[in-house]
Design a protein around this motif. Structure first.
Motif, PDB file in Angstrom:
ATOM      1  N   ARG A 294       7.631  17.384  43.796  1.00  0.00           N
ATOM      2  CA  ARG A 294       6.797  17.336  45.003  1.00  0.00           C
ATOM      3  C   ARG A 294       7.598  17.511  46.293  1.00  0.00           C
ATOM      4  NH1 ARG A 294       4.448  13.059  41.651  1.00  0.00           N
ATOM      5  NH2 ARG A 294       2.484  13.861  40.883  1.00  0.00           N
ATOM      6  N   SER A 295       8.885  17.265  46.238  1.00  0.00           N
ATOM      7  CA  SER A 295       9.708  17.406  47.439  1.00  0.00           C
ATOM      8  C   SER A 295      10.347  18.788  47.561  1.00  0.00           C
ATOM      9  CB  SER A 295      10.804  16.335  47.452  1.00  0.00           C
ATOM     10  OG  SER A 295      11.684  16.531  46.353  1.00  0.00           O
TER      11      SER A 295
ATOM     12  N   SER B 214      13.664  16.690  50.662  1.00  0.00           N
ATOM     13  CA  SER B 214      14.076  15.288  50.760  1.00  0.00           C
ATOM     14  C   SER B 214      15.549  15.151  51.125  1.00  0.00           C
ATOM     15  CB  SER B 214      13.783  14.532  49.464  1.00  0.00           C
ATOM     16  OG  SER B 214      14.626  14.991  48.410  1.00  0.00           O
ATOM     17  N   ASP B 215      16.360  16.149  50.769  1.00  0.00           N
ATOM     18  CA  ASP B 215      17.789  16.059  51.089  1.00  0.00           C
ATOM     19  C   ASP B 215      18.384  17.401  51.533  1.00  0.00           C
ATOM     20  OD1 ASP B 215      17.910  17.463  48.722  1.00  0.00           O
ATOM     21  OD2 ASP B 215      18.850  15.855  47.582  1.00  0.00           O
ATOM     22  N   PHE B 216      17.535  18.389  51.771  1.00  0.00           N
ATOM     23  CA  PHE B 216      17.921  19.680  52.340  1.00  0.00           C
ATOM     24  C   PHE B 216      18.830  20.529  51.456  1.00  0.00           C
ATOM     25  CE2 PHE B 216      17.090  16.734  55.845  1.00  0.00           C
ATOM     26  CZ  PHE B 216      15.957  17.345  56.360  1.00  0.00           C
ATOM     27  N   ARG B 217      18.861  20.252  50.150  1.00  0.00           N
ATOM     28  CA  ARG B 217      19.611  21.129  49.241  1.00  0.00           C
ATOM     29  C   ARG B 217      18.843  22.437  49.096  1.00  0.00           C
ATOM     30  NH1 ARG B 217      19.478  18.777  43.948  1.00  0.00           N
ATOM     31  NH2 ARG B 217      17.561  17.827  44.725  1.00  0.00           N
ATOM     32  N   GLN B 218      19.571  23.543  48.999  1.00  0.00           N
ATOM     33  CA  GLN B 218      18.948  24.859  48.895  1.00  0.00           C
ATOM     34  C   GLN B 218      19.571  25.638  47.749  1.00  0.00           C
ATOM     35  OE1 GLN B 218      19.130  26.829  52.694  1.00  0.00           O
ATOM     36  NE2 GLN B 218      18.630  24.950  53.782  1.00  0.00           N
TER      37      GLN B 218
ATOM     38  N   LEU C  23      16.108  19.930  35.963  1.00  0.00           N
ATOM     39  CA  LEU C  23      15.748  18.506  35.883  1.00  0.00           C
ATOM     40  C   LEU C  23      16.839  17.635  36.484  1.00  0.00           C
ATOM     41  CD1 LEU C  23      14.191  18.432  32.326  1.00  0.00           C
ATOM     42  CD2 LEU C  23      13.023  17.822  34.457  1.00  0.00           C
ATOM     43  N   ARG C  24      18.090  17.947  36.132  1.00  0.00           N
ATOM     44  CA  ARG C  24      19.216  17.170  36.662  1.00  0.00           C
ATOM     45  C   ARG C  24      19.254  17.238  38.185  1.00  0.00           C
ATOM     46  NH1 ARG C  24      23.985  17.474  38.681  1.00  0.00           N
ATOM     47  NH2 ARG C  24      24.143  19.733  38.685  1.00  0.00           N
ATOM     48  N   LEU C  25      18.904  18.401  38.730  1.00  0.00           N
ATOM     49  CA  LEU C  25      18.899  18.589  40.183  1.00  0.00           C
ATOM     50  C   LEU C  25      17.631  18.029  40.843  1.00  0.00           C
ATOM     51  CD1 LEU C  25      20.292  22.225  40.259  1.00  0.00           C
ATOM     52  CD2 LEU C  25      21.479  20.147  41.030  1.00  0.00           C
ATOM     53  N   ARG C  26      16.729  17.502  40.044  1.00  0.00           N
ATOM     54  CA  ARG C  26      15.454  16.926  40.505  1.00  0.00           C
ATOM     55  C   ARG C  26      14.551  17.969  41.160  1.00  0.00           C
ATOM     56  NH1 ARG C  26      19.226  13.888  42.755  1.00  0.00           N
ATOM     57  NH2 ARG C  26      18.412  14.246  44.839  1.00  0.00           N
ATOM     58  N   LEU C  27      14.656  19.228  40.691  1.00  0.00           N
ATOM     59  CA  LEU C  27      13.782  20.289  41.184  1.00  0.00           C
ATOM     60  C   LEU C  27      12.510  20.385  40.341  1.00  0.00           C
ATOM     61  CD1 LEU C  27      16.450  23.024  41.934  1.00  0.00           C
ATOM     62  CD2 LEU C  27      15.413  21.377  43.529  1.00  0.00           C
ATOM     63  N   LEU C  28      12.576  19.864  39.118  1.00  0.00           N
ATOM     64  CA  LEU C  28      11.422  19.777  38.235  1.00  0.00           C
ATOM     65  C   LEU C  28      11.159  18.322  37.908  1.00  0.00           C
ATOM     66  CD1 LEU C  28      12.097  22.499  35.496  1.00  0.00           C
ATOM     67  CD2 LEU C  28      10.523  22.656  37.426  1.00  0.00           C
ATOM     68  N   GLU C  29       9.902  18.029  37.541  1.00  0.00           N
ATOM     69  CA  GLU C  29       9.559  16.698  37.079  1.00  0.00           C
ATOM     70  C   GLU C  29       8.572  16.816  35.931  1.00  0.00           C
ATOM     71  OE1 GLU C  29       8.186  15.038  40.745  1.00  0.00           O
ATOM     72  OE2 GLU C  29       6.134  15.718  40.436  1.00  0.00           O
ATOM     73  N   LEU C  30       8.634  15.845  35.019  1.00  0.00           N
ATOM     74  CA  LEU C  30       7.671  15.778  33.929  1.00  0.00           C
ATOM     75  C   LEU C  30       6.286  15.554  34.491  1.00  0.00           C
ATOM     76  CD1 LEU C  30       9.483  13.619  31.244  1.00  0.00           C
ATOM     77  CD2 LEU C  30       8.624  15.940  30.942  1.00  0.00           C
ATOM     78  N   THR C  31       5.294  16.103  33.835  1.00  0.00           N
ATOM     79  CA  THR C  31       3.922  15.924  34.291  1.00  0.00           C
ATOM     80  C   THR C  31       2.986  15.841  33.100  1.00  0.00           C
ATOM     81  OG1 THR C  31       2.242  16.744  35.813  1.00  0.00           O
ATOM     82  CG2 THR C  31       3.399  18.390  34.511  1.00  0.00           C
ATOM     83  N   ASP C  32       1.816  15.355  33.342  1.00  0.00           N
ATOM     84  CA  ASP C  32       0.758  15.333  32.348  1.00  0.00           C
ATOM     85  C   ASP C  32       0.029  16.664  32.444  1.00  0.00           C
ATOM     86  OD1 ASP C  32      -1.633  14.965  30.930  1.00  0.00           O
ATOM     87  OD2 ASP C  32      -1.677  12.829  31.391  1.00  0.00           O
ATOM     88  N   PRO C  33      -0.094  17.407  31.336  1.00  0.00           N
ATOM     89  CA  PRO C  33      -0.723  18.725  31.409  1.00  0.00           C
ATOM     90  C   PRO C  33      -2.223  18.690  31.680  1.00  0.00           C
ATOM     91  CG  PRO C  33      -0.224  18.179  29.144  1.00  0.00           C
ATOM     92  CD  PRO C  33       0.375  17.096  29.996  1.00  0.00           C
TER      93      PRO C  33
END
Length: 119
Positions: free
Chosen positions: A23-24, A41-45, A95-105
């Motif tokens: 979401r971020s 959230s932390d300006f990583r690109q 996932l490690r970079l927190r660019l993806l997150e688990l979700t309910d389909p």
């Protein structure tokens, strides 16, 4: 750590996961099929292109990781085993970079969770 008897088939467990963009995170497609991705959230690109860009845009919150990898392999059919491993490694890195997150389909369940409700 679980024993081998209780772990089940790890490949099946990971391939059945469903992810969405965090979401971020915001992104835009740039020239030549590149994707500019930023975590606000932390300006990583990041810049994704080729296979990584195709994989990135495939995370819709409904498709399993395995289905997404198979679609990528349909587009890039050469060297399927190494490409499959590369896709799975990229998913783990996102996932490690927190660019993806688990979700309910199931969208209703996800929306309820976002609102702090349980269905």
């Amino acid at each position: 750590m679980r024993s081998a008897d209780t772990m089940g088939d790890v490949e099946d467990e990971t391939s059945a996961r469903v992810h969405r963009h965090s979401r971020s995170v915001v992104w835009v497609e740039t020239t030549a099929g590149r994707w500019a991705v930023a975590d606000v959230s932390d300006f990583r690109q990041f810049v994704l292109n080729g296979t990584s860009g195709l994989l990135w845009r495939s995370f819709d919150g409904h498709s399993t990781d395995d289905a997404i990898v198979e679609r990528v392999l349909d587009t890039y059919p050469d060297h399927p085993e190494s490409a499959r491993a590369d896709c799975r490694a990229l998913i783990d890195e996102l996932l490690r970079l927190r660019l993806l997150e688990l979700t309910d389909p199931h969208p209703d369940n996800e929306q309820a969770a976002d609102a702090g409700m349980e269905l």
